[in-house]
Design an enzyme around this catalytic site. Structure first.
Site, PDB file in Angstrom:
ATOM      1  N   HIS A   1       0.818  -1.216   0.000  1.00  0.00           N
ATOM      2  CA  HIS A   1       0.000   0.000   0.000  1.00  0.00           C
ATOM      3  C   HIS A   1       0.854   1.269   0.000  1.00  0.00           C
ATOM      4  O   HIS A   1       1.901   1.340   0.640  1.00  0.00           O
ATOM      5  CB  HIS A   1      -0.933   0.013   1.213  1.00  0.00           C
ATOM      6  CG  HIS A   1      -0.207  -0.047   2.530  1.00  0.00           C
ATOM      7  ND1 HIS A   1       0.208   1.077   3.209  1.00  0.00           N
ATOM      8  CD2 HIS A   1       0.184  -1.104   3.281  1.00  0.00           C
ATOM      9  CE1 HIS A   1       0.801   0.727   4.331  1.00  0.00           C
ATOM     10  NE2 HIS A   1       0.814  -0.601   4.406  1.00  0.00           N
ATOM     11  N   ASP A   2       0.396   2.245  -0.777  1.00  0.00           N
ATOM     12  CA  ASP A   2       0.960   3.598  -0.800  1.00  0.00           C
ATOM     13  C   ASP A   2       2.363   3.677  -1.376  1.00  0.00           C
ATOM     14  O   ASP A   2       3.048   4.695  -1.226  1.00  0.00           O
ATOM     15  CB  ASP A   2       0.943   4.216   0.609  1.00  0.00           C
ATOM     16  CG  ASP A   2      -0.443   4.191   1.231  1.00  0.00           C
ATOM     17  OD1 ASP A   2      -1.346   4.824   0.667  1.00  0.00           O
ATOM     18  OD2 ASP A   2      -0.635   3.512   2.259  1.00  0.00           O
TER      19      ASP A   2
ATOM     20  N   GLY B   1       5.141  -0.972   2.814  1.00  0.00           N
ATOM     21  CA  GLY B   1       4.269   0.174   2.601  1.00  0.00           C
ATOM     22  C   GLY B   1       5.030   1.483   2.504  1.00  0.00           C
ATOM     23  O   GLY B   1       6.076   1.671   3.117  1.00  0.00           O
TER      24      GLY B   1
END
Length: 268
Positions: A121-122, A139
């Site tokens: 994520h991200d 992340g």
């Protein structure tokens, strides 16, 4: 003209471009956008608020746009974007962003994500990046253009890896890696510059020479890093590659800068 296998499950709300091919037993969710010429081979899953650019190819058993492996995620409408012509090989996983990371995971154009690679994520991955088999990004990782991450390497969350970096296989990257650096080791240490990559990119010889000298100056002596950076700018400022390296370091991040090993084998 689109080609959608009768066993594929494609939500009617999904946006499907021209010339898209969707193979047997694939699943496409309602918020997905597939650009022109996207190819989904058999047994692929594309879900979430995911956009695949024109010409992206996804191989069997890859899962693209699934919810993040982040316990803080609460179903916020975050997104994933994949740039044109990127190739996503077997069993790759790419996850949506989170509220704590800007709501977006992004992979650039022309990338190659080899089998079992993971983009958490991200993450923000630049253009023409290669993640070799089983390379893993935690992340919020940022990867610069033209970087190559070797097989079974792992990048700690919040780390920045600069453009043109070469990460050796089975290397754990805990700290930021300067542009054009080359790192190896159980815990990554700088092993010099990625000279092969610089030459293949056809950078002028004078610019590469200036970068090599700046690198030596940057990691010489016991002065604080800020002092050594100033010395590099004073001596080699104006050289494009040096300026990009300095800009990366001065921009800072959540992690320290990865350094070379000293002569006695310890990190400097």
């Amino acid at each position: 003209m689109r080609s959608i296998h009768p066993t594929a499950v494609v939500d009617p709300a999904a946006e499907i471009g021209e010339g898209v091919s969707i193979g047997p037993f694939s699943v496409v969710g309602p918020h997905v956008r597939l650009g022109d010429g996207v190819v989904l081979h058999a047994h692929t899953v594309v879900d979430g608020r995911t956009t695949l650019g024109a010409g992206v190819t996804v191989f069997p058993h890859a899962t693209v746009g699934m919810v993040p492996q982040d316990l803080k995620y609460r179903g916020e409408p975050s997104r994933l974007e994949v740039g044109e012509r990127t190739v996503i090989r077997e069993c790759v996983t790419l996850h949506l962003g989170t509220e704590g990371g800007g709501m977006l995971t992004r992979v650039g154009a022309g990338c190659l994500l080899m089998a079992n690679a993971h983009v958490a994520h991200d993450c923000v991955v630049g253009n023409n990046v290669i993640l070799v088999n089983c390379a893993t990004l935690g992340g919020h990782v940022h990867i610069g253009d033209n970087a190559i991450l070797g097989g079974l390497s792992a990048v700690h969350q919040w780390v920045r890896v600069g453009e043109g970096v070469m990460v050796g296989g089975m290397t754990g990257v805990e700290n930021d890696v300067i542009p054009f650096g080359m790192v190896t080791g159980n815990r990554a240490r700088l092993g010099g510059l990625n000279l092969v990559g610089l030459r293949r990119a056809n950078y002028p010889r004078d610019d590469i020479h200036a970068l090599r000298n700046a690198y030596k100056l940057l990691f010489e002596g016991d002065d604080p890093l800020s002092v050594r950076i100033d010395r590099v700018v004073e001596t080699y400022g104006g050289s494009p590659l040096v300026d990009r390296m300095v800009e990366f370091i001065r921009a800072g991040g959540d992690r320290a800068i990865c350094t070379p090993r000293s002569r006695d084998g310890e990190a400097e």
